[in-house]
Design a protein around this motif. Structure first.
Motif, PDB file in Angstrom:
ATOM      1  N   GLN A   1       8.860  47.753  17.251  1.00  0.00           N
ATOM      2  CA  GLN A   1       8.373  48.651  18.237  1.00  0.00           C
ATOM      3  C   GLN A   1       9.092  49.730  18.483  1.00  0.00           C
ATOM      4  O   GLN A   1       8.773  50.799  19.041  1.00  0.00           O
ATOM      5  CB  GLN A   1       7.913  47.758  19.437  1.00  0.00           C
ATOM      6  CG  GLN A   1       6.750  46.855  19.276  1.00  0.00           C
ATOM      7  CD  GLN A   1       6.377  45.964  20.619  1.00  0.00           C
ATOM      8  OE1 GLN A   1       7.414  45.840  21.399  1.00  0.00           O
ATOM      9  NE2 GLN A   1       5.227  45.177  20.398  1.00  0.00           N
ATOM     10  N   LEU A   2      10.270  49.321  18.751  1.00  0.00           N
ATOM     11  CA  LEU A   2      11.302  50.363  19.157  1.00  0.00           C
ATOM     12  C   LEU A   2      11.332  51.344  18.006  1.00  0.00           C
ATOM     13  O   LEU A   2      11.711  52.584  18.203  1.00  0.00           O
ATOM     14  CB  LEU A   2      12.502  49.596  19.493  1.00  0.00           C
ATOM     15  CG  LEU A   2      12.672  49.121  20.691  1.00  0.00           C
ATOM     16  CD1 LEU A   2      14.081  48.452  21.116  1.00  0.00           C
ATOM     17  CD2 LEU A   2      12.243  49.860  21.830  1.00  0.00           C
ATOM     18  N   ALA A  27       0.874  54.187  20.890  1.00  0.00           N
ATOM     19  CA  ALA A  27       0.913  53.942  19.392  1.00  0.00           C
ATOM     20  C   ALA A  27       1.691  52.946  18.815  1.00  0.00           C
ATOM     21  O   ALA A  27       1.403  52.291  17.924  1.00  0.00           O
ATOM     22  CB  ALA A  27       1.464  55.291  18.663  1.00  0.00           C
ATOM     23  N   SER A  28       3.032  52.786  19.210  1.00  0.00           N
ATOM     24  CA  SER A  28       3.997  51.944  18.679  1.00  0.00           C
ATOM     25  C   SER A  28       3.494  50.552  18.861  1.00  0.00           C
ATOM     26  O   SER A  28       3.459  49.563  18.053  1.00  0.00           O
ATOM     27  CB  SER A  28       5.273  51.906  19.482  1.00  0.00           C
ATOM     28  OG  SER A  28       5.252  51.811  20.617  1.00  0.00           O
ATOM     29  N   GLY A  29       2.367  50.346  19.959  1.00  0.00           N
ATOM     30  CA  GLY A  29       2.101  49.023  20.409  1.00  0.00           C
ATOM     31  C   GLY A  29       0.917  48.637  19.315  1.00  0.00           C
ATOM     32  O   GLY A  29       0.667  47.521  18.967  1.00  0.00           O
ATOM     33  N   GLN A  33       1.170  45.583  16.500  1.00  0.00           N
ATOM     34  CA  GLN A  33       0.177  44.451  16.553  1.00  0.00           C
ATOM     35  C   GLN A  33      -0.578  44.481  15.189  1.00  0.00           C
ATOM     36  O   GLN A  33      -0.997  43.621  14.537  1.00  0.00           O
ATOM     37  CB  GLN A  33      -0.723  44.964  17.571  1.00  0.00           C
ATOM     38  CG  GLN A  33      -1.952  43.725  17.900  1.00  0.00           C
ATOM     39  CD  GLN A  33      -0.863  42.355  18.456  1.00  0.00           C
ATOM     40  OE1 GLN A  33      -0.120  42.453  19.091  1.00  0.00           O
ATOM     41  NE2 GLN A  33      -1.514  41.357  17.594  1.00  0.00           N
ATOM     42  N   THR A  34      -0.508  45.582  14.593  1.00  0.00           N
ATOM     43  CA  THR A  34      -1.482  45.844  13.286  1.00  0.00           C
ATOM     44  C   THR A  34      -0.755  45.117  12.258  1.00  0.00           C
ATOM     45  O   THR A  34      -1.121  44.561  11.390  1.00  0.00           O
ATOM     46  CB  THR A  34      -1.841  47.028  12.954  1.00  0.00           C
ATOM     47  OG1 THR A  34      -2.490  47.615  14.090  1.00  0.00           O
ATOM     48  CG2 THR A  34      -2.612  47.522  11.661  1.00  0.00           C
ATOM     49  N   VAL A  35       0.635  45.261  12.306  1.00  0.00           N
ATOM     50  CA  VAL A  35       1.537  44.571  11.337  1.00  0.00           C
ATOM     51  C   VAL A  35       1.696  43.187  11.580  1.00  0.00           C
ATOM     52  O   VAL A  35       1.566  42.362  10.682  1.00  0.00           O
ATOM     53  CB  VAL A  35       3.018  45.161  11.345  1.00  0.00           C
ATOM     54  CG1 VAL A  35       3.849  44.523  10.442  1.00  0.00           C
ATOM     55  CG2 VAL A  35       2.949  46.720  10.911  1.00  0.00           C
ATOM     56  N   VAL A  36       1.586  42.795  12.645  1.00  0.00           N
ATOM     57  CA  VAL A  36       1.994  41.258  12.893  1.00  0.00           C
ATOM     58  C   VAL A  36       0.547  40.484  13.007  1.00  0.00           C
ATOM     59  O   VAL A  36       0.721  39.364  12.892  1.00  0.00           O
ATOM     60  CB  VAL A  36       2.550  41.160  14.420  1.00  0.00           C
ATOM     61  CG1 VAL A  36       2.583  39.894  14.744  1.00  0.00           C
ATOM     62  CG2 VAL A  36       4.060  41.734  14.535  1.00  0.00           C
ATOM     63  N   MET A  37      -0.452  41.112  13.209  1.00  0.00           N
ATOM     64  CA  MET A  37      -1.816  40.221  13.313  1.00  0.00           C
ATOM     65  C   MET A  37      -2.073  39.340  12.046  1.00  0.00           C
ATOM     66  O   MET A  37      -2.720  38.095  12.661  1.00  0.00           O
ATOM     67  CB  MET A  37      -2.941  41.286  13.492  1.00  0.00           C
ATOM     68  CG  MET A  37      -4.094  40.730  14.010  1.00  0.00           C
ATOM     69  SD  MET A  37      -4.084  40.334  15.791  1.00  0.00           S
ATOM     70  CE  MET A  37      -5.299  39.439  16.165  1.00  0.00           C
ATOM     71  N   PRO A  38      -2.037  39.597  11.075  1.00  0.00           N
ATOM     72  CA  PRO A  38      -2.356  38.705  10.042  1.00  0.00           C
ATOM     73  C   PRO A  38      -1.396  37.283  10.188  1.00  0.00           C
ATOM     74  O   PRO A  38      -1.921  36.279  10.009  1.00  0.00           O
ATOM     75  CB  PRO A  38      -2.136  39.272   8.700  1.00  0.00           C
ATOM     76  CG  PRO A  38      -1.903  40.832   9.018  1.00  0.00           C
ATOM     77  CD  PRO A  38      -1.592  40.889  10.299  1.00  0.00           C
ATOM     78  N   CYS A  75      -4.658  44.411  20.553  1.00  0.00           N
ATOM     79  CA  CYS A  75      -3.932  46.192  20.728  1.00  0.00           C
ATOM     80  C   CYS A  75      -4.145  46.332  22.316  1.00  0.00           C
ATOM     81  O   CYS A  75      -3.067  46.979  22.697  1.00  0.00           O
ATOM     82  CB  CYS A  75      -4.615  46.854  19.573  1.00  0.00           C
ATOM     83  SG  CYS A  75      -4.083  46.657  18.012  1.00  0.00           S
ATOM     84  N   ALA A  76      -5.152  46.006  22.779  1.00  0.00           N
ATOM     85  CA  ALA A  76      -5.148  46.564  24.208  1.00  0.00           C
ATOM     86  C   ALA A  76      -4.028  46.039  25.037  1.00  0.00           C
ATOM     87  O   ALA A  76      -3.383  46.855  25.779  1.00  0.00           O
ATOM     88  CB  ALA A  76      -6.517  46.151  24.690  1.00  0.00           C
ATOM     89  N   GLY A  77      -3.771  44.627  24.853  1.00  0.00           N
ATOM     90  CA  GLY A  77      -2.711  44.240  25.571  1.00  0.00           C
ATOM     91  C   GLY A  77      -1.487  44.689  25.055  1.00  0.00           C
ATOM     92  O   GLY A  77      -0.540  44.872  26.085  1.00  0.00           O
ATOM     93  N   GLN A  78      -1.116  44.722  24.017  1.00  0.00           N
ATOM     94  CA  GLN A  78       0.163  45.158  23.243  1.00  0.00           C
ATOM     95  C   GLN A  78       0.286  46.560  23.895  1.00  0.00           C
ATOM     96  O   GLN A  78       1.542  47.123  24.303  1.00  0.00           O
ATOM     97  CB  GLN A  78       0.166  44.967  22.023  1.00  0.00           C
ATOM     98  CG  GLN A  78       1.634  45.071  21.423  1.00  0.00           C
ATOM     99  CD  GLN A  78       2.670  44.061  21.840  1.00  0.00           C
ATOM    100  OE1 GLN A  78       2.348  43.347  22.449  1.00  0.00           O
ATOM    101  NE2 GLN A  78       3.686  44.525  21.433  1.00  0.00           N
ATOM    102  N   GLY A  79      -0.569  47.299  23.661  1.00  0.00           N
ATOM    103  CA  GLY A  79      -0.640  48.783  24.216  1.00  0.00           C
ATOM    104  C   GLY A  79      -0.296  48.907  25.496  1.00  0.00           C
ATOM    105  O   GLY A  79       0.563  49.690  25.943  1.00  0.00           O
TER     106      GLY A  79
END
Length: 101
Positions: A1-2, A27-29, A33-38, A75-79
């Motif tokens: 994320q950083l 955007a970083s959130g 999340q997109t990378v980690v989701m699978p 994504c909403a939560g992470q964002g």
């Protein structure tokens, strides 16, 4: 994320301020999340007691998008977490006189 946050900040070329911090944090959130989701979806399936065979069967039956089940709420939560966290980190950085995260 950083890494994605800092890269977006440098690449956008916007003036340092709340709008830049908000956009880059959100955007970083989403990127993280997109990378980690699978991996997270597979882990959750495994925690239910199902093995890799069941994961493979679900991917065959539902397609690869099954791995992104629940992506929007995640994504909403992470964002939102990042939108709160990163401006605070930026303010601490500014107060301490540190140039980069």
């Amino acid at each position: 994320q950083l890494a994605s946050y800092d890269t977006l900040k440098r690449r956008l070329g916007w003036e340092e301020g709340p709008a830049l911090h908000f956009f880059c944090a959100l955007a970083s959130g989403v990127i993280a999340q997109t990378v980690v989701m699978p991996i997270d979806t597979i882990k959750s399936q495994m925690m239910l007691g199902d093995g890799f065979r069941t994961v493979g069967e679900r991917i065959k039956r539902n397609g690869p998008f099954w791995l992104y089940r629940g992506w929007a709420p995640a994504c909403a939560g992470q964002g939102m977490i990042m939108v709160l966290q990163m401006p605070l980190i930026e303010e601490f950085r500014r107060l301490l006189g540190v140039e980069a995260i």
